[in-house]
Scaffold this active site. Structure first.
Site, short mmCIF file in Angstrom:
data_model
loop_
_atom_site.label_atom_id
_atom_site.label_comp_id
_atom_site.label_asym_id
_atom_site.label_seq_id
_atom_site.Cartn_x
_atom_site.Cartn_y
_atom_site.Cartn_z
CG LEU A 1 16.08 10.32 64.87
CD1 LEU A 1 14.57 9.98 65.03
CD2 LEU A 1 16.94 9.35 65.95
CG ASP A 2 20.65 5.24 61.89
OD1 ASP A 2 21.27 6.06 61.88
OD2 ASP A 2 20.82 4.48 62.54
CG MET A 3 15.99 6.63 55.52
SD MET A 3 16.55 6.24 53.95
CE MET A 3 14.96 6.27 52.95
CB THR B 1 15.73 5.48 63.63
OG1 THR B 1 16.68 4.46 63.44
CG2 THR B 1 15.00 5.56 65.21
NE ARG C 1 20.33 0.07 62.31
CZ ARG C 1 20.12 0.42 61.01
NH1 ARG C 1 19.98 1.89 60.76
NH2 ARG C 1 19.93 -0.28 59.98
#
Length: 216
Positions: free
Chosen positions: A56-58, A60, A162
């Site tokens: 996961l993105d940082m 998120t 996003r």
């Protein structure tokens, strides 16, 4: 330096870990000594055989799985590659996003790395990789200034949700990469949370479902 909240372990057995990642924590180590604190390192300190399967993105938050051992990792990697794992997200986006006919809409736009502006991604119809997102409206704010949506990424490109929502004209609140400054300022974090996960157990094949309530 402020330390992010602890990781909640939702499920653990000899082959599979399901974790709830807080926003602001890297999924895997980054470059540099200041980017070594991450979900995978914290989990591996407790489960030495834990292996990364997806990220996961940082910014998120929400559900992530890790495998325990190479056999489980291979099985989960195959399941993700075959799109046999279903993931659901909740996001709050800028503006009034009307529900599509039939309830669910799709965003089908190819994504490529924006090389001059890394780590950003961009829509590129010539060089981009096929990227598909399903979405539906959950609620519209009374003022009509934001909309809560549920998202299901069919493909798993970096920053897919996003970028797709930005391209739709409704960037996610708090998105420091893809939202204009006024939309970034409307939230103290990226309002994107991995709230649902359906996966077959990597060794037994049992269908498992997990949920995580969005913290926003």
């Amino acid at each position: 330096m402020t330390r992010t909240p602890a990781i909640e372990i939702l499920y653990a057995d000899d082959a599979l870990l399901v974790l709830d990642k807080p926003s602001g924590l890297l999924a895997v180590p980054g470059r540099g000594a200041d980017k070594q604190d991450c979900l995978s390192a914290r989990v591996q300190a407790r489960y030495a055989d834990a292996l990364v399967v997806h990220r996961l993105d940082m910014a998120t938050s929400g559900l992530m799985v890790m495998a325990r051992g190479l056999a489980a990792q291979r099985a989960l990697n195959r399941a993700f590659a075959a799109r046999e794992v279903t993931k659901r997200y909740v996001a709050v986006v800028a503006g009034r996003l009307e529900a599509p006919p039939g309830g669910w809409g799709t965003i089908d736009l190819p994504i490529a790395v924006d090389w001059p502006n890394r780590p950003r991604r961009t829509i590129d119809h010539r060089l981009g990789k096929s990227s598909l997102t399903r979405w539906r409206v959950l609620a519209i704010d009374e003022t009509g200034t934001c909309t809560r949506v549920e998202l299901e990424p069919v493909t798993g490109r970096s920053h897919q949700l996003r970028v797709h929502l930005r391209e739709l004209g409704h960037p996610i609140l708090g998105d420091t990469l893809y939202a204009p400054p006024d939309v970034q300022a409307r939230a103290g974090r990226l309002l994107l949370h991995a709230c649902g996960l359906h996966v077959a157990h990597p060794l037994t094949g049992e269908a498992l479902a997990f949920e995580s309530r969005p913290p926003f």
